[in-house]
Design a protein around this motif. Structure first.
Motif, PDB file in Angstrom:
ATOM      1  N   ASP A 182      49.687  36.237  19.616  1.00 31.55           N
ATOM      2  CA  ASP A 182      48.720  37.255  19.203  1.00 31.55           C
ATOM      3  C   ASP A 182      47.289  36.748  19.222  1.00 31.55           C
ATOM      4  OD1 ASP A 182      49.295  35.552  17.069  1.00 31.55           O
ATOM      5  OD2 ASP A 182      48.915  37.092  15.558  1.00 31.55           O
ATOM      6  N   ARG A 183      47.105  35.414  19.216  1.00 28.69           N
ATOM      7  CA  ARG A 183      45.759  34.855  19.245  1.00 28.69           C
ATOM      8  C   ARG A 183      45.198  34.748  20.664  1.00 28.69           C
ATOM      9  NH1 ARG A 183      47.412  35.101  14.478  1.00 28.69           N
ATOM     10  NH2 ARG A 183      46.735  33.692  12.813  1.00 28.69           N
ATOM     11  N   VAL A 184      46.056  34.885  21.666  1.00 22.06           N
ATOM     12  CA  VAL A 184      45.605  34.625  23.040  1.00 22.06           C
ATOM     13  C   VAL A 184      45.809  35.826  23.959  1.00 22.06           C
ATOM     14  CG1 VAL A 184      45.929  32.135  22.849  1.00 22.06           C
ATOM     15  CG2 VAL A 184      47.823  33.550  23.655  1.00 22.06           C
ATOM     16  N   GLU A 185      45.808  37.018  23.388  1.00 24.31           N
ATOM     17  CA  GLU A 185      45.983  38.206  24.224  1.00 24.31           C
ATOM     18  C   GLU A 185      44.914  38.291  25.306  1.00 24.31           C
ATOM     19  OE1 GLU A 185      46.466  41.897  22.229  1.00 24.31           O
ATOM     20  OE2 GLU A 185      48.106  41.199  20.959  1.00 24.31           O
ATOM     21  N   ALA A 186      43.719  37.818  25.005  1.00 25.36           N
ATOM     22  CA  ALA A 186      42.633  37.866  25.989  1.00 25.36           C
ATOM     23  C   ALA A 186      42.893  36.946  27.180  1.00 25.36           C
ATOM     24  CB  ALA A 186      41.310  37.490  25.330  1.00 25.36           C
ATOM     25  N   MET A 187      43.839  36.014  27.048  1.00 25.48           N
ATOM     26  CA  MET A 187      44.130  35.074  28.127  1.00 25.48           C
ATOM     27  C   MET A 187      45.290  35.530  29.015  1.00 25.48           C
ATOM     28  SD  MET A 187      43.838  31.416  26.158  1.00 25.48           S
ATOM     29  CE  MET A 187      42.779  31.248  24.727  1.00 25.48           C
ATOM     30  N   LEU A 188      45.895  36.672  28.707  1.00 22.43           N
ATOM     31  CA  LEU A 188      47.077  37.109  29.449  1.00 22.43           C
ATOM     32  C   LEU A 188      46.778  37.325  30.924  1.00 22.43           C
ATOM     33  CD1 LEU A 188      48.804  39.591  26.967  1.00 22.43           C
ATOM     34  CD2 LEU A 188      49.344  37.195  27.408  1.00 22.43           C
ATOM     35  N   SER A 189      45.526  37.604  31.256  1.00 24.34           N
ATOM     36  CA  SER A 189      45.171  37.815  32.658  1.00 24.34           C
ATOM     37  C   SER A 189      45.298  36.534  33.480  1.00 24.34           C
ATOM     38  CB  SER A 189      43.749  38.359  32.769  1.00 24.34           C
ATOM     39  OG  SER A 189      42.811  37.441  32.230  1.00 24.34           O
ATOM     40  N   GLN A 190      45.418  35.394  32.823  1.00 28.75           N
ATOM     41  CA  GLN A 190      45.524  34.122  33.534  1.00 28.75           C
ATOM     42  C   GLN A 190      46.941  33.839  34.022  1.00 28.75           C
ATOM     43  OE1 GLN A 190      43.532  30.634  32.008  1.00 28.75           O
ATOM     44  NE2 GLN A 190      42.270  31.832  30.609  1.00 28.75           N
ATOM     45  N   VAL A 191      47.925  34.627  33.555  1.00 31.86           N
ATOM     46  CA  VAL A 191      49.315  34.335  33.901  1.00 31.86           C
ATOM     47  C   VAL A 191      49.983  35.548  34.536  1.00 31.86           C
ATOM     48  CG1 VAL A 191      49.520  32.590  32.098  1.00 31.86           C
ATOM     49  CG2 VAL A 191      50.176  34.961  31.597  1.00 31.86           C
ATOM     50  N   ASP A 192      51.116  35.291  35.185  1.00 32.29           N
ATOM     51  CA  ASP A 192      51.870  36.330  35.874  1.00 32.29           C
ATOM     52  C   ASP A 192      52.918  36.994  34.992  1.00 32.29           C
ATOM     53  OD1 ASP A 192      50.808  35.874  38.668  1.00 32.29           O
ATOM     54  OD2 ASP A 192      51.597  33.876  38.242  1.00 32.29           O
ATOM     55  N   GLU A 193      53.375  36.269  33.982  1.00 33.37           N
ATOM     56  CA  GLU A 193      54.493  36.791  33.200  1.00 33.37           C
ATOM     57  C   GLU A 193      54.486  36.168  31.806  1.00 33.37           C
ATOM     58  OE1 GLU A 193      59.214  37.787  34.139  1.00 33.37           O
ATOM     59  OE2 GLU A 193      58.114  36.376  35.409  1.00 33.37           O
ATOM     60  N   VAL A 194      54.987  36.921  30.843  1.00 34.97           N
ATOM     61  CA  VAL A 194      55.113  36.434  29.473  1.00 34.97           C
ATOM     62  C   VAL A 194      56.600  36.345  29.122  1.00 34.97           C
ATOM     63  CG1 VAL A 194      54.630  36.849  27.037  1.00 34.97           C
ATOM     64  CG2 VAL A 194      52.909  37.407  28.765  1.00 34.97           C
TER      65      VAL A 194
END
Length: 214
Positions: free
Chosen positions: A120-132
């Motif tokens: 929840d602290r790194v939602e802004a970084m999700l664009s850096q990855v392909d999958e969670v």
């Protein structure tokens, strides 16, 4: 290079999944270590934190940040914690981007897994990855595991209260690994995910939401 975030609560099995993925050929980045690195002596992040929370936090000779005192000051109030995160997160995001670029340039692995302590602290970084990817387990199972490692039950409950819930993780994950059983069953789920992505050629996904291992 295919990039994934791997998240999970305490004693859920996140480190086990990361180890399995590494054994299959993935490279591995621990976001906790990235977070610590941005507060290295005389870094821009350290300077910004000291300006916000007190210059006396920094040892004038070594440049080392007194992390214990910083935590005491920053997390004394919710506002202080939010302020610290607002300072650190851009530096963490930039450092992670450089680390991922370095892994990609090395060509050593088809996929890089980033272990994320607090999704929840790194939602802004999700664009850096392909999958969670997330790993979850029932709370009582996790408590037993934690106690088996020597953690006090009350300490476990305190830590869980500060982490994203399994419901949050499920709602933000593309793939969920269920870890209520033994490591063999968990490894089979991870292997199924790996084999599918390998057959696909580690093609970057246009949209999240595969759910192959749910």
């Amino acid at each position: 290079m295919y990039k994934v975030f791997l998240a999970g609560g305490i004693a859920s099995g996140k480190s086990t999944v990361a180890r399995i993925l590494e054994g299959l050929g993935a490279s591995r980045i621990d976001l906790d270590q990235v977070s610590r690195s941005v507060l290295s002596p005389r870094s821009d992040c350290s300077a910004a934190v000291a300006k916000a929370f007190g210059e006396d936090l920094v040892n004038p000779t070594t440049g080392e940040m007194n992390r214990a005192l910083l935590a005491k000051r920053a997390f004394a109030t919710p506002e202080g914690g939010a302020r610290l995160e607002a300072i650190e997160l851009p530096f963490i995001s930039e450092t992670l981007a450089h680390a991922l670029a370095k892994e990609e340039c090395s060509g050593a692995a088809p996929v890089c897994v980033v272990e994320v302590p607090l999704l929840d602290r790194v939602e802004a970084m999700l664009s850096q990855v392909d999958e969670v990817l997330c790993v979850v387990a029932p709370l009582d199972v996790r408590r037993v595991r934690a106690q088996g490692r020597g953690m006090d039950a009350a300490d476990f409950d305190r830590r869980v209260a500060l982490q994203p819930s399994d419901e949050y993780l499920r709602s933000h994950a593309d793939v969920v690994f269920e870890n209520a059983g033994d490591e063999k069953g968990l490894a089979a789920q991870v292997r199924a995910w790996w084999d599918l992505r390998e057959r696909e050629g580690w093609v970057r996904r246009a949209a999240r939401g595969c759910g192959v291992c749910r």
